[in-house]
Design a protein around this motif. Structure first.
Motif, PDB file in Angstrom:
ATOM      1  N   SER A 132      -7.605  -2.328  -2.745  1.00 18.48           N
ATOM      2  CA  SER A 132      -8.846  -3.035  -2.436  1.00 18.48           C
ATOM      3  C   SER A 132      -8.622  -4.330  -1.661  1.00 18.48           C
ATOM      4  N   ASP A 133      -7.468  -4.980  -1.893  1.00 16.76           N
ATOM      5  CA  ASP A 133      -7.241  -6.247  -1.201  1.00 16.76           C
ATOM      6  C   ASP A 133      -6.564  -6.050   0.163  1.00 16.76           C
TER       7      ASP A 133
ATOM      8  N   VAL B  79       0.845  -1.203   0.000  1.00 16.57           N
ATOM      9  CA  VAL B  79       0.000   0.000   0.000  1.00 16.57           C
ATOM     10  C   VAL B  79       0.874   1.244   0.000  1.00 16.57           C
ATOM     11  N   VAL B  80       1.916   1.234   0.810  1.00 16.96           N
ATOM     12  CA  VAL B  80       2.828   2.385   0.859  1.00 16.96           C
ATOM     13  C   VAL B  80       3.497   2.582  -0.500  1.00 16.96           C
TER      14      VAL B  80
ATOM     15  N   VAL C 108      -5.886  -0.630   5.562  1.00 21.92           N
ATOM     16  CA  VAL C 108      -4.697   0.220   5.544  1.00 21.92           C
ATOM     17  C   VAL C 108      -4.903   1.366   4.551  1.00 21.92           C
ATOM     18  N   GLY C 109      -4.584   2.580   4.973  1.00 20.45           N
ATOM     19  CA  GLY C 109      -4.607   3.753   4.109  1.00 20.45           C
ATOM     20  C   GLY C 109      -3.329   4.544   4.293  1.00 20.45           C
TER      21      GLY C 109
END
Length: 1020
Positions: free
Chosen positions: A966-967, A902-903, A971-972
């Protein structure tokens, strides 16, 4: 971070960085470097060192299926030999004494052809008369010289591929000791009663003037003349009347029989020239037949109104259509067997009026007859077809009791011409010397028309047997040939054991052999189940003679001389002089000795080359004098630990695998192998067969000259060899790119390890989590690679290691650890732990890849471990790695890496928007709403893992504009700019830069490193 950080205006810190240093070049230069490595292997005696190092281990012997010593190697050879080399090298590194003795098949027709073409036809010289002993021996010596030349050429080409073997002591079927042993093997078949001379139809090449085995035949499109022929019924009667059948029951059958007496049995054939050899008609027990009468037809038709024909009910409409019959009716069903009585028919030959064909043509039941095509009856010429022969011989005793001679005529000679056994057609050619259709078909068809026995004719394009060498059609013709019986009980020291036949032995041996892939077992099993007696004779000059003496019995068979002293003289002479001794003046008297005055005839036919190569186990694996490195093999079937493998293309189920199996089973009662591995054929990248005329061939010599042998080796190991493989410019381009990535990873490890002192190695328990994670993954690779090598699954080795190196090492671990490795102080435990892990990884990678990338791994090994074994091939695969498994750690890091994705995604968005350049300019704020994930990240330096200057993690819900995947819904990420000053040494942007008064332009970590370097005498 970059491997070349920007220099500070104030100081040059580059000398204080542990940047990779290696002599292992980025550009491989394999075409120049590989020959140097080959020279070194030769200088250090690598093959001999391997044997010495492996002394006492269980043997794994890959017995070489001999290539033919004729011409340069092609891509199929390269695939085959590379596969064999990967097997032997990997088996050696798995802990076996894996010995490889290369061999060559040197006898046979292709070399004869070359000598005739190059030394005679092209020079306008007459081919030698082989009835002259001196001419025969001289010609054989020319063949031997030709084979020797190409053996030497191919040997160098194979060595260039990186194949390690006993190249100084290969075997060749033309070696004197080999020819002697081949003769001894043949004598063993003579002694056990399975060798016999018979009269049998064999596939015969008119162009090559020799019989062909199944392995030498391929099927190609061919247009044949077809004829429907009328055989007049000469006798019809009821036989085998059921004892309970009443007169009424017999009324119908008797009426049918009366009507049959004035009818014709119609056959259909695609070989009209075989009609003079017809001796019977075969019918099918379960085929419904009928008696039909022509009621309307054109006046000039070959089918006349009123004529009656016996035909399969299913095929009657088609037959009458072919015969241009416009009206017909069915008179009766005809049931040859199964009614209240059987119907017995005899016919006249359709050429009876020509003279010489006045014999009876009986009807015989045959399992091969169907009503799928034709007429439902099969014209049976026992001298021109295998099934015809089988049906004829199965009924021989019954036919003789009826006064019908079972002698099979020799209607066609070796030139494809009719003999006097085909009255009216002597000299007509079935096929001429060029392999073209002769005048025999037209002559026979004309004779049938003149006799009023032709019903119809046509043409049919179908698959027809051709010689795989001349590419010309073959014929079945009755010839005297030498055979090994498949179904005769084999005589031993005592009486033969009932059921102990060559077929039975072979089928049992197949069942206890390991076949790779498993489908190979079914394939060869089917071939052995249906195999006729093994024809082993050839009417040629260059080969091992069928070294027996015979005496005619008068019934067409021959008695073989069984005399141990004669056999010993023959074998001894071959051992000293080669098989040429058989053809020299006075050979008969020399070998027969006291039998010379008796009526013994010397056989001058040669052995089929498949018998030669099928005997290689006897003069290689069982000959400690000529092959001392193979001495003492004790296979598992004998209670030992040794294994023998055969490896060839899938076509060898009908070739070398089969001939070796039969030869060994016939003489030793078992297969010569424990494991048989097969590979498919090599096609171009569009899936087409390679052809020089099409221009789609790939020459291994050119690939090696342009890119190196390791590129070919990588291609071979990456393919699914069990199926047909493809190769071409684009595929090679992809292979080169794969190689480039692997080489760069190896290069980086070697460069990084330049700074590693093994005295500084860190124990596994003291390593950071990331190193322990990578060693866990290495342990996973160890299990995958070990199983793959054990299962001969090389594509899995390449795929798994490539993914590990590209994805887990280069794109993940190496990327993360570059800062620690380059910038940490010399005393850093983290740096030393990383070097320790990389050392273990590099060691394993070089060993695991060595069987495939033999040159590259050797080149790297010498730089990596100059103080260890002089060759990576002298090492074993690494062990003890399995202890590094840590499933809990792997599960934890799976979560960490999901967050990292994600990062990384968020950083890519910022970079694309040009808000940041390097990831070191970023300081991501990571929102983790899932408490379990948050706790997992508690003791992790996420900035290090994500290669950013800083990172912060919070257990809060992410704002709406945060980046998400999406998976990974919990986490954002919000990317903020890193706060602080850019470190002049590591390029990280940190608020702590400037805190150290001595080194104000670097971070405290880097300042500590500079102080340590200063103590070591490096001043900036």
């Amino acid at each position: 971070m970059s491997e070349k950080p920007q220099k500070s205006d104030a100081a040059d810190y580059s000398r204080t960085l542990f940047l990779p240093q290696t002599e292992f070049p980025m550009r491989a230069g394999l075409p120049q470097r590989e020959p140097e490595i080959l020279k070194n292997w030769n200088e250090i005696g690598l093959y001999q060192r391997l044997r010495k190092a492996a002394a006492g281990r269980p043997k794994f012997v890959l017995h070489d299926g001999p290539p033919y010593a004729n011409g340069n190697i092609h891509i199929g050879h390269a695939l085959n030999k590379i596969l064999k080399d990967v097997v032997t090298k990997s088996r050696q590194m798995l802990g076996f004494d894996s010995n490889y003795v290369p061999g060559w098949d040197c006898h046979g027709l292709p070399i004869e052809w070359k000598i005739e073409e190059e030394n005679y036809r092209s020079k306008g010289k007459t081919k030698p008369d082989f009835r002259d002993s001196a001419a025969m021996v001289a010609f054989r010596r020319e063949c031997r010289a030709y084979a020797t030349h190409w053996l030497n050429v191919q040997r160098e080409e194979f060595k260039r591929l990186g194949i390690i073997g006993d190249w100084d002591h290969p075997y060749a079927t033309m070696d004197y000791f080999a020819e002697a042993q081949i003769a001894r093997e043949l004598m063993r078949f003579a002694a056990n009663g399975t060798l016999y001379r018979g009269s049998k139809p064999v596939m015969w090449s008119v162009v090559e003037k020799t019989a062909l085995a199944e392995a030498e035949v391929e099927y190609e499109d061919y247009t044949s003349d077809t004829v429907w022929v009328k055989f007049p019924v000469r006798k019809a009667m009821l036989v085998d009347i059921h004892p309970q059948a009443s007169e009424k029951d017999l009324e119908g059958p008797r009426e049918v029989v009366e009507d049959l007496k004035s009818s014709f049995v119609v056959i259909w054939t695609t070989t009209p020239w075989t009609i003079p050899g017809n001796r019977a008609i075969s019918f099918g027990e379960h085929v419904p037949y009928g008696l039909y009468e022509v009621v309307d037809a054109p006046a000039d038709n070959w089918a006349k109104v009123g004529e009656r024909y016996v035909l399969a009910t299913k095929l009657a409409d088609d037959v009458f259509k072919q015969a241009r019959v416009t009206g017909f009716k069915k008179l009766h069903d005809v049931e040859f067997e199964g009614g209240p009585a059987n119907i017995y028919l005899e016919c006249d030959h359709p050429l009876k009026g020509l003279g010489g064909y006045s014999f009876i043509v009986p009807l015989l039941e045959g399992d091969h007859v169907t009503d799928d095509t034709g007429t439902g009856f099969v014209h049976t010429a026992p001298g021109h077809g295998r099934e015809d022969f089988d049906v004829w011989m199965a009924n021989a005793r019954e036919l003789e009791s009826r006064g019908i001679s079972t002698t099979i005529p020799y209607t066609v000679d070796e030139n494809g011409a009719f003999t006097d056994h085909a009255p009216g057609f002597v000299g007509k050619r079935v096929i001429n010397d060029k392999g073209e259709k002769g005048d025999a078909n037209d002559a026979v068809i004309k004779a049938l028309v003149d006799a009023g026995m032709l019903l119809a004719r046509g043409r049919l394009k179908h698959q027809y047997p051709h010689s795989w060498r001349s590419k010309k059609p073959v014929i079945f013709r009755n010839t005297p040939q030498w055979f090994i019986a498949m179904d005769k009980d084999i005589a031993g020291a005592n009486a033969a054991k009932p059921g102990d036949t060559l077929r039975a032995r072979a089928l049992h041996a197949i069942s206890v052999t390991q076949w790779v892939p498993q489908s190979g077992e079914n394939r060869i099993n089917g071939m052995i189940n249906s195999k006729p007696d093994w024809v082993i004779s050839r009417q040629r000059a260059w080969g091992v003679p069928i070294a027996v003496f015979v005496r005619e019995k008068g019934d067409g068979s021959a008695e073989i001389l069984q005399d141990a002293a004669v056999n010993q003289r023959i074998a001894d002479a071959f051992e000293q002089e080669g098989a040429d001794a058989w053809y020299m003046d006075g050979a008969r008297e020399r070998f027969l000795g006291s039998h010379a005055k008796e009526e013994w005839k010397k056989i001058d036919d040669i052995c089929d080359v498949w018998f030669d190569s099928g005997s290689t186990h006897a003069f290689v694996l069982e000959d400690p004098v000529h092959f001392p490195g193979l001495a003492g093999i004790k296979r598992k079937v004998d209670g030992g630990k040794d294994t023998v493998m055969y490896l060839e293309g899938s076509d060898q189920h009908r070739g070398w695998f089969q001939s070796s199996l039969l030869e060994s089973c016939g003489t030793r009662g078992r297969a010569p192998f424990d494991v048989v591995l097969t590979h498919g054929f090599t096609l171009d990248e569009n899936g087409r067969k390679m052809s020089k005329s099409v221009g789609n061939t790939v020459e291994p010599q050119k690939v090696m000259a342009q890119s190196g042998a390791d590129i070919l080796r990588l291609w071979v190991c990456a393919t699914d060899y069990a199926d047909d493989q493809r190769i071409g410019p684009e595929i090679l381009k992809n292979t080169i790119e794969t190689y480039r990535k692997l080489r760069n990873s190896i290069r980086w490890m070697l460069g990084t390890l330049h700074h590693f002192n093994r005295d500084d190695a860190v124990a596994h328990a003291d390593m950071p989590e990331l190193e322990r994670l990578m060693l866990h993954q290495l342990a996973e690779q160890a299990a995958i690679v070990a199983k793959a090598y054990a299962d001969f699954d090389y594509k899995t080795v390449v795929a798994s290691l490539s993914a590990f190196m590209n994805t887990e090492l280069s794109a993940f671990y190496f990327d993360i650890r570059k800062d620690t490795l380059y910038c940490d102080p010399p005393s850093s435990l983290a740096r030393k732990a990383a070097l320790t892990a990389i050392d273990m990884i590099c060691d394993a990678i070089l060993r695991w890849f060595a069987p495939a990338l033999s040159f590259t791994c050797e080149e790297a090994w010498r730089l990596y471990r100059p103080d260890a074994e002089p060759s990576v091939h002298l090492t074993l695969f690494p062990d003890g790695i399995e202890s590094f498994r840590d499933e809990a750690l792997a599960a934890k890091w799976e979560t960490i890496r999901r967050v990292r994705r994600v990062v990384t995604g968020a950083l890519e968005v910022e970079r694309a928007a040009k808000r940041i350049g390097s990831s070191l300019e970023a300081s991501p704020l990571v929102y983790v709403s899932d408490k379990a994930i948050f706790n997992t990240l508690f003791d992790i330096d996420l900035a290090e893992v994500c290669i950013t200057s800083n990172a912060m993690v919070t257990n809060e819900d992410a704002p709406a504009d945060a980046f998400r995947l999406s998976d990974v819904p919990d986490v954002g990420v919000v990317v903020e700019k890193a706060v602080g000053t850019k470190c002049a040494r590591s390029w990280k942007i940190l608020p702590t830069v400037g805190e150290d008064a001595e080194y104000p332009d670097v971070s405290p970590r880097d300042a500590q490193a500079l102080r340590e370097w200063k103590k070591l005498g490096v001043v900036v």
